[in-house]
Design a protein around this motif. Sequence first.
Motif, PDB file in Angstrom:
ATOM      1  N   UNK A  38      16.919   8.135   1.728  1.00  0.00           N
ATOM      2  CA  UNK A  38      15.478   8.361   1.623  1.00  0.00           C
ATOM      3  C   UNK A  38      15.143   9.394   0.548  1.00  0.00           C
ATOM      4  N   UNK A  67       8.264  -9.003   1.780  1.00  0.00           N
ATOM      5  CA  UNK A  67       8.446  -7.558   1.979  1.00  0.00           C
ATOM      6  C   UNK A  67       9.925  -7.185   1.879  1.00  0.00           C
ATOM      7  N   UNK A  92      13.942   3.880  -0.279  1.00  0.00           N
ATOM      8  CA  UNK A  92      12.909   4.187   0.721  1.00  0.00           C
ATOM      9  C   UNK A  92      13.474   4.358   2.133  1.00  0.00           C
ATOM     10  N   UNK A  93      12.611   4.088   3.134  1.00  0.00           N
ATOM     11  CA  UNK A  93      13.003   4.213   4.538  1.00  0.00           C
ATOM     12  C   UNK A  93      12.708   2.876   5.214  1.00  0.00           C
ATOM     13  N   UNK A  94      13.258   2.658   6.432  1.00  0.00           N
ATOM     14  CA  UNK A  94      12.973   1.379   7.105  1.00  0.00           C
ATOM     15  C   UNK A  94      11.475   1.108   7.260  1.00  0.00           C
ATOM     16  N   UNK A  95      10.686   2.143   7.559  1.00  0.00           N
ATOM     17  CA  UNK A  95       9.237   1.943   7.715  1.00  0.00           C
ATOM     18  C   UNK A  95       8.621   1.436   6.416  1.00  0.00           C
ATOM     19  N   UNK A  96       8.986   2.101   5.315  1.00  0.00           N
ATOM     20  CA  UNK A  96       8.405   1.725   4.023  1.00  0.00           C
ATOM     21  C   UNK A  96       8.896   0.345   3.604  1.00  0.00           C
ATOM     22  N   UNK A  97      10.176   0.029   3.879  1.00  0.00           N
ATOM     23  CA  UNK A  97      10.692  -1.298   3.516  1.00  0.00           C
ATOM     24  C   UNK A  97      10.002  -2.402   4.317  1.00  0.00           C
ATOM     25  N   UNK A  98       9.555  -2.089   5.541  1.00  0.00           N
ATOM     26  CA  UNK A  98       8.819  -3.086   6.322  1.00  0.00           C
ATOM     27  C   UNK A  98       7.464  -3.387   5.699  1.00  0.00           C
ATOM     28  N   UNK A  99       6.912  -2.415   4.981  1.00  0.00           N
ATOM     29  CA  UNK A  99       5.560  -2.555   4.431  1.00  0.00           C
ATOM     30  C   UNK A  99       5.573  -3.056   2.987  1.00  0.00           C
ATOM     31  N   UNK A 102      18.247  -1.891   0.115  1.00  0.00           N
ATOM     32  CA  UNK A 102      18.610  -1.010   1.236  1.00  0.00           C
ATOM     33  C   UNK A 102      18.920   0.416   0.785  1.00  0.00           C
ATOM     34  N   UNK A 141       0.793  -1.234   0.000  1.00  0.00           N
ATOM     35  CA  UNK A 141       0.000   0.000   0.000  1.00  0.00           C
ATOM     36  C   UNK A 141       0.822   1.278   0.000  1.00  0.00           C
ATOM     37  N   UNK A 142       2.160   1.166   0.038  1.00  0.00           N
ATOM     38  CA  UNK A 142       2.986   2.369   0.203  1.00  0.00           C
ATOM     39  C   UNK A 142       2.895   3.317  -0.991  1.00  0.00           C
TER      40      UNK A 142
END
Lengths: 197, 325
Positions: free
Chosen positions: B235, B71, B96-103, B93, B29-30
């Motif tokens: 980022x 993911x 994006x950012x860690x948050x977006x990579x988690x999603x 790596x 969904x990002x």
Amino acid sequence: MKQEYNFSRRFFLKTSSALGALAFIPKGVKAFYEEVKNFIVPKKEQLPLTVSINKKSYAIKADTRTTLLDLLREDLNLTGAKKGCDHGQCGACTVHIDGERALSCLTLAAMVPGKEVTTIEGLANGDKLHPMQEAFIECDGFQCGYCTPGQIMSAVACVKEGHTKSVAEIKEFMSGNLCRCGAYNGIVESIQKVAAK
Amino acid sequence: MRPFLFSKSSAINQALAKKNGTTQYIAGGTNLVDLMKKHIAEPESLVDITSALPAKIEVTAKGIQIGAMVRNTPLANDAIILAKYPLIAKAVLAGASPQIRNMASTGGNLLQRTRCPYFYDVTTPCNKRKAGSGCSAIPGENRMSAIVGYSDQCIAVHPSDLCVALAALDASVKVQDKSGKTQSIAFTDFHRLPGTTPERDNNLPANALIHSIEINENAFAKNCAYVKVRDRDSYAFALVSVAAALNLKDNQIVEARLASGGVAHKPWRWLEAEQYLKGKTANAATFEAAADIAIKDLRAQSHNGFKIPMLKGAIETALQQCLNR
């Protein structure tokens, strides 16, 4: 005392005949009108959702379009997570979903049932602040404080993930959280402090 | 956002049965949620496919298979990826950012839309957003735009880093259609050039979903690098990026791969430069000559002439980094 009504005879006749005429419109025409309305105005769907936030379960009805951020802030009154950009660019809305940091502004509430969400409100243990919250106070990890809940949620995850081996690594793994006041040095210090414990 | 109906599918064929012109699928969904907020994507119904698609990384007879629902973070941390296909982890790596990579999901990464500012600004014409409306970037703000493979209708670039690495490694995209049939699409054939149909980003069949990505075993694990040049250190989307991989034998290049992001409507392979590198000695002079071959026919827009020397430097740096010295 007799009350004055401002309706004229002309107004009464016009409206009552219009309403009367409406009652005589054949069902087919009304159905056609409904169809046109449905075509132009898309249907809204309310979903019954059971979400678990900070280990508390909430049963709530929400429009399908609701993001997790709006659900938290508007429906559950958990206003810790902030709406900075609402487009996944600033990190102010960062929460943990099943223990991993995520952006609540890009998460649909409808996709959250079955998952455990932790917000900044769920970090402290009663009156005892989380070590990261204490570190942010001690190291001046903020100025205006708007980005702070997102920074702290991200910082807690950063330590848990083990991305704290150097200042450069901390900066890289905190790059999803912007701070317009520029409190970055204090934020890095806070993370180093907690990581060293 | 435009109102939509929401449902969840727990199997890929169940999800595919719901496919029609007004349905869209959501995984991480990002990108999609953002596009929906901006009224660029307006699905009438949305299907959650997070439990419908494979979410595992599996070793196969020929190499590796990455499920569409894997993911970004677990992909970049996977032990097999790190040991045998580290270029994938490096590229992920860098994005994006860690948050977006988690999603974000692997399948969604392939399907993300361009970040051209005019595509996002619904008050301006954009051939990709609304076919035939015109391109605002050509006469406008185009420092992020393409320098190769563009057309007079669209100069947008593909934003993914992962896809650049997948193109370099000659991956293939396994897609499954409504009838249950699967087919493999070569990675470099998956994304399209804008031509006269910039509204179409890729060749995913209308009645299909991405099932997984397959990569054959290769000899590039030891000598590979991903270099990304951007407006800030982390980022941000690429101005230019380079995935480089060398198969070396006693400092002689047996085979080379070079691909770039931020330069074209699709991840771009520098095939002529790769051909040049074959059989040469790996040193600075060779790398510079290869970079010169890559940039020789590029044509910049009015505001991004800087990308050409920047790309040359990025190619040389990436090849140099492949040597791990």
